[in-house]
Every structure is written in structure tokens, then in C-alpha cells.
Design an enzyme around this catalytic site. Structure first.
Site, PDB file in Angstrom:
ATOM      1  N   HIS A   1      20.803 115.246  47.460  1.00  0.00           N
ATOM      2  CA  HIS A   1      21.331 113.945  47.040  1.00  0.00           C
ATOM      3  C   HIS A   1      21.993 113.263  48.235  1.00  0.00           C
ATOM      4  CE1 HIS A   1      23.263 111.189  44.008  1.00  0.00           C
ATOM      5  NE2 HIS A   1      22.063 111.381  43.476  1.00  0.00           N
TER       6      HIS A   1
ATOM      7  N   THR B   1      24.848 112.142  49.382  1.00  0.00           N
ATOM      8  CA  THR B   1      26.046 112.549  50.125  1.00  0.00           C
ATOM      9  C   THR B   1      25.829 113.806  50.965  1.00  0.00           C
ATOM     10  OG1 THR B   1      27.491 111.442  48.534  1.00  0.00           O
ATOM     11  CG2 THR B   1      28.482 113.139  49.914  1.00  0.00           C
TER      12      THR B   1
ATOM     13  N   SER C   1      26.089 105.467  48.339  1.00  0.00           N
ATOM     14  CA  SER C   1      26.532 106.786  48.787  1.00  0.00           C
ATOM     15  C   SER C   1      25.885 107.198  50.099  1.00  0.00           C
ATOM     16  CB  SER C   1      26.236 107.841  47.711  1.00  0.00           C
ATOM     17  OG  SER C   1      27.015 107.615  46.565  1.00  0.00           O
TER      18      SER C   1
ATOM     19  N   ASP D   1      33.516 108.207  48.747  1.00  0.00           N
ATOM     20  CA  ASP D   1      32.585 107.346  49.474  1.00  0.00           C
ATOM     21  C   ASP D   1      32.743 105.898  49.055  1.00  0.00           C
ATOM     22  OD1 ASP D   1      31.651 108.001  46.965  1.00  0.00           O
ATOM     23  OD2 ASP D   1      29.616 108.474  47.601  1.00  0.00           O
ATOM     24  N   HIS D   2      33.144 105.678  47.799  1.00  0.00           N
ATOM     25  CA  HIS D   2      33.315 104.330  47.248  1.00  0.00           C
ATOM     26  C   HIS D   2      33.884 104.465  45.844  1.00  0.00           C
ATOM     27  CE1 HIS D   2      29.872 105.401  44.815  1.00  0.00           C
ATOM     28  NE2 HIS D   2      29.207 105.703  45.923  1.00  0.00           N
TER      29      HIS D   2
ATOM     30  N   GLU E   1      31.343 118.129  47.770  1.00  0.00           N
ATOM     31  CA  GLU E   1      31.242 116.879  47.006  1.00  0.00           C
ATOM     32  C   GLU E   1      31.396 117.128  45.508  1.00  0.00           C
ATOM     33  OE1 GLU E   1      28.110 113.226  46.060  1.00  0.00           O
ATOM     34  OE2 GLU E   1      27.376 115.277  46.304  1.00  0.00           O
TER      35      GLU E   1
ATOM     36  N   ASP F   1      32.839 111.588  44.879  1.00  0.00           N
ATOM     37  CA  ASP F   1      31.916 110.454  44.858  1.00  0.00           C
ATOM     38  C   ASP F   1      32.300 109.491  43.741  1.00  0.00           C
ATOM     39  OD1 ASP F   1      29.541 108.792  44.670  1.00  0.00           O
ATOM     40  OD2 ASP F   1      28.469 110.366  45.736  1.00  0.00           O
TER      41      ASP F   1
ATOM     42  N   ASP G   1      30.963 109.906  40.157  1.00  0.00           N
ATOM     43  CA  ASP G   1      30.152 108.700  40.349  1.00  0.00           C
ATOM     44  C   ASP G   1      29.181 108.495  39.203  1.00  0.00           C
ATOM     45  OD1 ASP G   1      28.771 106.576  42.099  1.00  0.00           O
ATOM     46  OD2 ASP G   1      27.151 108.030  41.805  1.00  0.00           O
TER      47      ASP G   1
END
Length: 561
Positions: free
Chosen positions: A164, A166, A113, A366-367, A319, A55, A324
Site C-alpha cells: 500500500h 505508505t 498517502s 500523512d494527512h 503504519e 494514516d 484513514d
């Protein structure tokens, strides 16, 4: 036998035959037919899919990990050939890039996310902050749910909270990611996930858990430490942990020993009240051999052990979620330690899958978070040096700018607490209006190998009236917020953004820059490992909805166009 070997074999047969054409023609034809028969059909489907999501792990974050592994003077990879597990996947598999913004009628430039994970889970365009819904708000079956209905085992692993954004996007359907209590209930009752290992017990325990002795005794009898059930984020008296055990057949685990000793095929592991231990805390407890929580790697190994027992195969999402969190905090030292923790889990997956031909592994993000980067500067310009090379022609080697020393990599790794630890040290009540410059200086210098002076510390604590105040907003209802001289609109988390003020105070000495406290729209890396007929399609520029569709196709599942 691959195509090149087939062609070589055929050529050699004809070359051998050309000197005896009258007597060998029929034998040549027969030998070619035999070669055609033994040439394998490309593998285009697999039994198992393992999706790993770093993440916030954009290309910049991958660069930080790789630079540390390969070139830090005291790299922890020095005894591993200075190669990361991610690089092992890249060397043996395929690499690509993926766009990740919200697609569809409600498309935007930047994702969160929930949206990104939903697109990875469903193969459909999704909207911002939705869980398991398409861009119009309709429930969409996820790859995990499809795999379960196809008879496969399923699992979710995260070092954040199991509810969370994700992990939730693969096993729940809710209008907003903040509905974690509802997500928890749905994940337990649906029966779709066989193995869930993470933190987040606070939305599984009753609202009065901190005061009701009977409820607390129930948790103690189940083997949970008080740190797991110390508070609740529910608004009712449901104990979803008890429901999971008594009504849905889950075996429970609340620490590393309980998890490792379990031989259950249906396991719910909740190892923290909220998020699990961060990468720096994990580094410290591992060194002292005092870790009570399982690591991301250990949860991954356990999930693989359980899910691999299913002869029909499995789908597993893993994950590394705190990369992140460190990016949001603009905390490069914490982020490096999270990347190392994630790469440990990747190593475990690589070791499990490297000799198999029935599994697809996809590692992506995810980003990107934070718009992080190393950068050169005008501070501490390099001194002139004499080089021996004959091309210098008597000139000194003196770059115009400070391009960053490799020693930064070791110093970032050596950070002993996150920026949140520093904030807690500055004022344990988070009353930052009362925190002095001395408080901030002492707090930062306690945990960082880069030191700040009193003037730098005073800037960390500067606050201002929130010009974007919105009553009842989860963050913008704060009347006073940290003061930023640049990009203030992109620091949206009120008091939490004092972390970014610490990041700015240390930035020049670290040769590090940050552009935001939120996400960017950068394409993210994609690693694919498995049979060539499956992985080849990932070596391209794609979008997350396409990654999902490719994984479904690999598992022999259908998806809606």
C-alpha cells in the site's frame, strides 16, 4: 548534568569561596574546571529511528482518541490513568505540527498517502500518487534505503497491505501507487527491507492461484491458510513468496503463531490476502482470544525484537493505516477503534524506548481524512437543570444547543461492525440498486448502537446518474453512484461511498459531522521522543520534507538539498 545544574554548582562554589578569597581562589577555579569537564555534550545523533504514521490521523482524530481515553464513562483507559500512549510521548518529548501538501514544481493543496509518505521517506518534494519519486519523476533514495546502505537493519509494518502507498514509498520507486504487483516485486528483489509484516498477499501470488491446484498446494506446503492466497492481483505466474524464501533468504509467516515463533533476522509476514483485520474485528477476536492474525502491536514488538539485534541500529516505519480507511468511510465508530489499535502499538514503542538514549521516535500522520469533528446541534436541545453554584442567582442551567453527551464516546466504541459490514449485510453482492430501505435499516441497526428508522434508511440507498462519468476511470466509470445533497464532488469512490450515506444517517444522533470522503490539507500533529538535542527541532511548524531531513540528520545520514 544539565546547564541549570552547572550554573547552580558554579554559583555555590563562588558563594562558598567568597569568605576565604585569599586561600580559595585556586580551588574555585579547579572546581569550575571539573564541573565543565563532567557536563555532558548534547546528544544530536541516534542509532535507531522509529517512525510511526497514523494514516489519516489529523488533530481531530487525535482529539477523538484523547476524549475517549480521558472522559468516556467506560473508557478502556480507566485502569491506565486515562492517559494515551500518544500523551505519554507528548509529556516526555516534544510536539509540533506539520504541513503535508505536495511541494515542488507540481505543488498542489491536498496530498494523498503516496505523495505524503514519499516526502516523509525522501526529504524531497513529490507529486501526487507517486511512489519514491521526486516531483519531476526522478528516483530518490529513501531514508530506509540510506539506513540499509549505512549497515543498519530496516523494517516496515502496516495493518493494511505491505504494498500500500505508505509502506511502499519507503522501499519502492514507481510512477503510480496502483502498481502494487510491481511494488511487491521490487520490495522483494531489492534486499533493502529485512522485516516486512502486513497484509497484501494477493500481489505476491500467481495470477491463477484461485484455480491452479499445484500453486495452491505450494502455498499450503509453506503453511499459508487459504484466506491468505484466495485470489491474486498479479497478471503473471510469478510466486513472489516462493522467490522471497528461495532466492532472497526470507523466513515466512502467515499467522500470529508463525510470526511469534520465528527467530529469523529476515522475515516476511503476509497475514491477509488484502488488508488485515479492522479495529472492530480485532476488538472482538481479542475479547474471545481467537485472533489468528497478529495485531499492529504484536507486529511492532516482533519487528523491534528482530531489528534491535543489529549492533549498527535500525530504521523502522510502522503504519496504522486503517484510521484513514475509516475516515474515507465517514465511520466514526470504526475510526475510534482504529485509533485505539494504533495507540496500542505506540504504547509498545514507548515501553521499548522510554529508558533509552539512542533512539528517536517520531509519530505523525500523512494527512487528515474526512474532515471529521464533533459538533453541537439544534437536535435534542438540553432540558433545564438547577445548579447549586452561588453564581446562578436563581437561574436554571439551560444551554441553547446540544453540545454532545460523553456517552457518545462509549457508544461509538461499542459499534460491532464497520460501515462496510453494514453494506455487505444490506446486499452481499453489492447490488445496491436492489437493496431496499428495510435492508439498509436492518443492516445498520444490526451493528450500530445508534438506530435508524425506515425514512433515514431509504436515504442511505438513494442513487443517481454519475454526472462526472469518465470511461475507463477506476471509479468514475460507474454510471450510477450514491446521491449526495452536499459536497458530492468530494465523494469519489462510487458504490463505496454508501458508507458516507450511513454516516449522514447517524450523524445527528452522534453529534458528528464530516466534510469530505477524501483528504483535507489540515496540518497534522508531530510527536518526537528521544534525546533533547535531537527532538527539540520537531517542536515547530514544519513540512513533511523537513521531518524526513531531521530524521536523516539524526541517523547521521546525508540528504540532497
Amino acid at each position: 548534568m544539565n546547564k541549570n545544574l552547572v550554573a547552580l554548582a558554579i554559583s555555590s562554589v563562588f558563594l562558598t569561596a567568597c569568605n576565604n578569597t585569599d586561600t580559595k581562589e585556586i580551588e574555585v577555579i579547579k572546581e569550575v574546571e571539573v564541573i565543565k569537564e563532567v557536563a555532558p555534550t548534547p546528544v544530536t545523533t541516534v542509532k535507531n529511528v522509529i517512525l510511526m504514521i497514523g494514516d489519516g490521523m489529523g488533530p481531530q482524530q487525535v482529539g477523538l482518541l484523547e476524549e475517549y481515553a480521558r472522559r468516556a464513562p467506560n473508557s478502556t483507559y480507566n485502569n491506565k490513568g486515562n492517559i494515551t500512549a500518544l500523551s505519554k510521548l507528548a509529556n516526555a518529548g516534544q510536539m509540533g505540527l506539520s504541513l503535508n501538501a505536495p511541494h515542488g514544481a507540481n505543488g498542489m493543496l491536498v496530498t494523498d498517502s503516496a505523495c505524503s509518505a514519499t516526502q516523509l521517506a525522501t526529504g524531497k518534494a513529490a507529486g501526487s500518487e507517486m511512489i519514491g519519486l521526486d516531483d519531476q519523476g526522478y528516483i530518490v533514495e529513501t531514508i530506509l534505503e540510506k539506513a540499509k546502505k549505512a549497515g543498519k537493519a530496516t523494517g516496515l509494518v502496516s495493518d493494511t497491505r505491505i504494498t500500500h502507498a505508505t509502506p511502499a514509498a519507503f522501499a519502492a520507486h514507481q510512477p503510480h501507487r496502483s502498481l502494487e504487483a510491481e511494488i511487491a516485486a521490487e520490495m522483494i528483489s531489492s534486499g533493502m527491507v529485512d522485516v516486512m509484516l502486513s497484509g497484501g498477499a494477493r500481489v505476491f501470488v500467481p495470477a491463477d492461484i484461485s484455480t491452479d491446484e499445484a500453486d495452491r498446494q505450494i502455498m499450503a506446503d509453506l503453511g499459508a491458510p487459504t484466506s491468505v492466497y484466495k485470489k491474486s492481483k498479479r497478471k503473471d505466474d510469478r510466486n513472489l513468496i516462493v522467490e522471497a524464501k528461495d532466492q532472497h533468504g526470507y523466513t515466512l509467516a502467515f499467522d500470529k503463531t508463525q510470526m511469534q515463533n520465528s527467530d529469523a533476522t529476515k522475515l516476511l509476514g503476509l497475514f491477509a490476502n488484502s488488508g488485515m483485520a479492522d479495529g472492530i474485528a480485532y476488538k472482538a477476536c481479542r475479547a474471545a482470544d481467537t485472533c489468528s492474525q497478529p495485531s499492529l502491536k504484536e507486529m511492532t514488538v516482533k519487528a523491534l525484537d528482530i531489528l534491535a539485534k543489529d549492533e549498527d541500529g535500525f530504521f523502522l516505519m510502522i503504519e496504522g493505516g486503517q484510521i484513514d480507511w475509516a475516515g474515507h468511510a465517514n465511520d466514526a465508530g470504526w475510526m475510534l477503534n482504529e485509533l485505539l489499535k494504533f495507540d496500542e502499538a505506540v504504547e509498545a514503542v514507548y515501553d521499548w524506548v522510554k529508558d533509552r538514549n539512542d533512539t528517536l521516535v517520531v509519530v505523525t500522520a500523512d494527512h487528515e481524512t474526512g474532515s471529521f469533528g464533533f459538533s453541537y446541534s439544534r437536535k435534542e436541545l438540553p432540558q433545564a437543570r438547577t445548579l447549586d453554584g452561588d453564581g446562578m442567582k436563581g437561574a436554571d442551567y439551560k444551554p441553547n444547543f446540544n453540545f454532545g453527551a460523553l456517552s457518545h464516546l462509549d457508544k461509538l466504541y461499542g459499534q460491532t461492525g464497520t460501515f462496510f459490514d453494514m453494506m455487505n449485510a444490506a446486499n452481499s453482492d453489492w447490488d445496491f440498486a436492489a437493496a431496499t430501505a428495510q435492508n439498509w435499516m436492518d443492516a445498520v441497526n444490526q451493528y450500530s448502537l445508534y438506530k435508524v428508522d425506515i425514512d433515514q434508511a431509504s436515504k442511505i440507498g438513494e442513487r443517481e446518474i454519475n454526472e462526472y462519468y469518465v470511461a475507463d476511470h477506476s471509479y468514475q466509470s460507474a454510471e450510477m453512484v450514491p446521491s449526495f445533497a452536499d459536497f458530492k464532488e468530494f465523494y469519489v469512490y462510487a458504490d463505496e461511498d454508501h458508507t458516507a450515506k450511513i454516516g449522514r444517517a447517524l450523524a445527528a444522533d452522534q453529534n458528528v459531522v464530516w466534510g469530505t470522503g477524501t483528504h483535507t490539507a489540515a496540518p497534522v500533529p508531530v510527536y518526537a521522543f528521544g534525546p533533547d538535542g535531537v527532538t527539540r527541532g520537531f517542536s515547530t511548524m514544519q513540512h513533511h520534507v523537513e521531518i524526513s531531513q531531521k530524521m536523516m540528520t539524526a541517523l547521521g545520514l546525508t540528504y540532497a538539498e
